[in-house]
Scaffold this motif. Structure first.
Motif, mmCIF file in Angstrom:
data_model
loop_
_atom_site.group_PDB
_atom_site.id
_atom_site.type_symbol
_atom_site.label_atom_id
_atom_site.label_comp_id
_atom_site.label_asym_id
_atom_site.label_seq_id
_atom_site.Cartn_x
_atom_site.Cartn_y
_atom_site.Cartn_z
ATOM 1 N N ASN A 155 0.877 -1.171 0.000
ATOM 2 C CA ASN A 155 0.000 0.000 0.000
ATOM 3 C C ASN A 155 0.911 1.216 0.000
ATOM 4 N N PHE A 156 0.948 1.906 -1.131
ATOM 5 C CA PHE A 156 1.841 3.053 -1.281
ATOM 6 C C PHE A 156 1.019 4.330 -1.350
ATOM 7 N N MET A 157 1.271 5.222 -0.419
ATOM 8 C CA MET A 157 0.542 6.486 -0.367
ATOM 9 C C MET A 157 -0.973 6.231 -0.385
ATOM 10 N N ARG A 158 -1.399 5.254 0.424
ATOM 11 C CA ARG A 158 -2.817 4.896 0.606
ATOM 12 C C ARG A 158 -3.446 4.269 -0.637
ATOM 13 N N GLU A 159 -2.639 3.727 -1.511
ATOM 14 C CA GLU A 159 -3.152 3.048 -2.699
ATOM 15 C C GLU A 159 -2.610 1.627 -2.738
ATOM 16 N N ASP A 160 -3.513 0.653 -2.908
ATOM 17 C CA ASP A 160 -3.092 -0.737 -3.023
ATOM 18 C C ASP A 160 -2.452 -0.961 -4.391
ATOM 19 N N THR A 161 -1.249 -1.505 -4.391
ATOM 20 C CA THR A 161 -0.509 -1.706 -5.634
ATOM 21 C C THR A 161 0.511 -2.813 -5.397
ATOM 22 N N ASN A 162 1.565 -2.855 -6.185
ATOM 23 C CA ASN A 162 2.649 -3.809 -5.945
ATOM 24 C C ASN A 162 3.981 -3.091 -6.089
ATOM 25 N N LEU A 163 5.028 -3.720 -5.599
ATOM 26 C CA LEU A 163 6.331 -3.054 -5.543
ATOM 27 C C LEU A 163 6.854 -2.715 -6.931
ATOM 28 N N HIS A 164 6.587 -3.584 -7.901
ATOM 29 C CA HIS A 164 7.059 -3.302 -9.258
ATOM 30 C C HIS A 164 6.431 -2.018 -9.782
ATOM 31 N N SER A 165 5.152 -1.864 -9.585
ATOM 32 C CA SER A 165 4.460 -0.668 -10.065
ATOM 33 C C SER A 165 4.965 0.583 -9.370
ATOM 34 N N VAL A 166 5.297 0.461 -8.097
ATOM 35 C CA VAL A 166 5.861 1.610 -7.367
ATOM 36 C C VAL A 166 7.129 2.095 -8.057
ATOM 37 N N TRP A 167 7.982 1.147 -8.441
ATOM 38 C CA TRP A 167 9.250 1.534 -9.060
ATOM 39 C C TRP A 167 9.107 1.886 -10.531
ATOM 40 N N ASP A 168 8.169 1.259 -11.209
ATOM 41 C CA ASP A 168 7.945 1.603 -12.613
ATOM 42 C C ASP A 168 7.502 3.051 -12.762
ATOM 43 N N ILE A 224 3.844 1.435 2.765
ATOM 44 C CA ILE A 224 4.984 2.330 2.544
ATOM 45 C C ILE A 224 4.463 3.702 2.145
ATOM 46 N N SER A 225 5.207 4.736 2.545
ATOM 47 C CA SER A 225 4.697 6.089 2.323
ATOM 48 C C SER A 225 5.844 7.038 2.038
ATOM 49 N N TRP A 226 5.754 8.246 2.620
ATOM 50 C CA TRP A 226 6.715 9.303 2.312
ATOM 51 C C TRP A 226 8.153 8.901 2.633
ATOM 52 N N ASP A 227 8.355 8.173 3.734
ATOM 53 C CA ASP A 227 9.717 7.810 4.107
ATOM 54 C C ASP A 227 10.347 6.892 3.068
ATOM 55 N N TYR A 228 9.550 5.985 2.496
ATOM 56 C CA TYR A 228 10.068 5.104 1.449
ATOM 57 C C TYR A 228 10.423 5.913 0.207
ATOM 58 N N GLY A 229 9.563 6.858 -0.146
ATOM 59 C CA GLY A 229 9.856 7.721 -1.285
ATOM 60 C C GLY A 229 11.102 8.555 -1.066
ATOM 61 N N TYR A 230 11.272 9.055 0.149
ATOM 62 C CA TYR A 230 12.443 9.878 0.472
ATOM 63 C C TYR A 230 13.731 9.090 0.266
ATOM 64 N N ARG A 231 13.724 7.814 0.655
ATOM 65 C CA ARG A 231 14.920 6.975 0.497
ATOM 66 C C ARG A 231 15.113 6.536 -0.948
ATOM 67 N N SER A 232 14.015 6.374 -1.673
ATOM 68 C CA SER A 232 14.089 5.796 -3.010
ATOM 69 C C SER A 232 14.310 6.813 -4.113
ATOM 70 N N ASP A 233 13.842 8.042 -3.940
ATOM 71 C CA ASP A 233 13.931 9.046 -5.006
ATOM 72 C C ASP A 233 15.358 9.245 -5.519
ATOM 73 N N PRO A 234 16.367 9.354 -4.653
ATOM 74 C CA PRO A 234 17.732 9.525 -5.184
ATOM 75 C C PRO A 234 18.198 8.340 -6.024
ATOM 76 N N ILE A 235 17.744 7.133 -5.676
ATOM 77 C CA ILE A 235 18.113 5.956 -6.454
ATOM 78 C C ILE A 235 17.456 6.016 -7.825
ATOM 79 N N VAL A 236 16.154 6.354 -7.842
ATOM 80 C CA VAL A 236 15.436 6.478 -9.111
ATOM 81 C C VAL A 236 16.118 7.504 -10.003
ATOM 82 N N ASP A 237 16.430 8.666 -9.436
ATOM 83 C CA ASP A 237 17.055 9.732 -10.220
ATOM 84 C C ASP A 237 18.380 9.273 -10.822
ATOM 85 N N GLN A 238 19.202 8.625 -10.009
ATOM 86 C CA GLN A 238 20.508 8.205 -10.517
ATOM 87 C C GLN A 238 20.374 7.138 -11.589
#
Length: 256
Positions: A155-168, A224-238
Motif C-alpha cells: 500500500n503506497f501512499m494509501r493506494e493498493d498496488t505492488n512493488l514493481h508498479s511503485v518503481w515503474d 509504505i509512504s513518504w519515508d520510502y519515497g524519500y529513500r528511493s527518489d535519489p536511487i530512481v534519479d541516478q
C-alpha cells in the motif's frame, strides 16, 4: 463476453509491468539525445527520421497491446532478465525464450547489418532504446521468486498496488513533473566527471548494478509512504541519469 473479460483480467494479472512507465522511459531518451555523436545522430535519423529517442522509448510497451503472436509471446520476455540473489547473469544465463540481454544482442546485429530492412532496423532501434531503460530499473533484473516485485503487494501512499508498479511509475509520477521537466532537472546534475564515470556500454554492468540495488529496496512491511519515497527518489534519479548516459554510450559504440 464474460469469459473474454475473465481471460483479459487473468492476462493482466500475470503480465509483467512496464519498466519506468512512459515518463521514465522518455526521460532516458531525452537525456541521451544530446549526448549522441554526430555520426550516431545521423544514423538514428536515417532509421527513424524526425522521431526522437524520447518518442521511440515507449513504443515497445505501446505495442504490447497488439494481439499478434509476436507481441504477445515472442517479444514478451525481452523486457527483463533474471539474476537470483548471490548469482551473476553469466552464471545463470538466459532462458530458452530469450530475455532483454539476448534481445539487445540480436538487435545490435540487425542495426549493423547493411542488408536488414528499414522496418527491421526501426524495430531494433526502438527496442534498444527501450531495453536500456528497462535494465536500469532494479526490478527488471528480477530475482526469479516474485516476478520482479509484481507479486509483492504493498500500500503506497494509501493506494493498493505492488512493488514493481511503485518503481515503474508511482515514485516518478507522484512528483507531478512532465518527462521534459524531469529530464531538464536531471540533465543539470550530470557533470562531465559523472558522464565519463558512467559511460559504459556493457549491459552486464548495468544488470549487476540493478541486481545489487534490487536486493536493498524491498520494504519491511506492506505499508509504505513518504519515508520510502524519500529513500528511493535519489536511487530512481541516478538510475534514470545513468540510463540516459549509457543509452548514448551504447548507441555511439554501436554506430561508430
Amino acid at each position: 463476453m464474460r469469459v473474454s473479460i475473465v481471460l483479459i483480467l487473468v492476462f493482466l494479472a500475470v503480465s509483467p509491468a512496464n519498466a519506468w512507465g512512459p515518463v521514465g522511459h522518455r526521460v532516458t531518451g531525452a537525456l541521451a539525445q544530446p549526448l549522441l555523436t554526430p555520426k550516431t545522430a545521423e544514423a538514428v535519423r536515417a532509421i527513424i527520421g524526425s522521431e526522437t529517442l524520447a518518442e521511440a522509448s515507449t513504443w515497445p510497451d505501446e505495442m504490447r497491446s497488439d494481439p499478434a503472436p509476436f507481441w504477445q509471446h515472442t517479444a514478451s520476455p525481452w523486457h527483463y532478465v533474471t539474476v537470483p540473489e548471490g548469482k551473476t547473469y553469466a552464471e545463470v544465463g538466459a532462458p530458452e525464450e530469450g530475455d532483454a540481454y539476448t534481445a539487445l544482442q540480436q538487435f545490435a546485429r540487425t542495426l549493423r547489418d547493411p542488408s536488414a530492412s528499414l522496418a527491421d532496423k526501426q524495430l531494433a532501434l526502438r527496442f534498444t532504446v527501450h531495453l536500456v531503460g528497462d535494465l536500469h530499473q532494479p526490478l527488471h533484473v528480477g530475482n526469479g521468486q516474485d516476478r520482479g516485485g509484481n507479486q509483492v503487494k504493498v500500500n503506497f501512499m494509501r493506494e493498493d498496488t505492488n512493488l514493481h508498479s511503485v518503481w515503474d511509475s508511482k515514485l516518478i509520477e507522484r512528483r507531478k513533473l512532465s518527462y521534459s521537466e524531469l529530464a531538464a532537472f536531471l540533465a543539470r546534475r550530470i557533470t562531465p566527471e559523472l558522464r565519463q564515470e558512467w559511460s559504459t556500454a556493457d549491459p552486464l554492468i548495468w544488470m549487476a548494478e540493478s541486481a545489487e540495488i534490487r536486493d536493498t529496496i524491498y520494504p519491511e512491511g506492506a505499508t509504505i509512504s513518504w519515508d520510502y519515497g524519500y529513500r528511493s527518489d535519489p536511487i530512481v534519479d541516478q538510475r534514470l541519469e545513468q540510463a540516459g548516459v549509457r543509452l548514448a554510450a551504447y548507441l555511439n559504440e554501436l554506430f561508430k
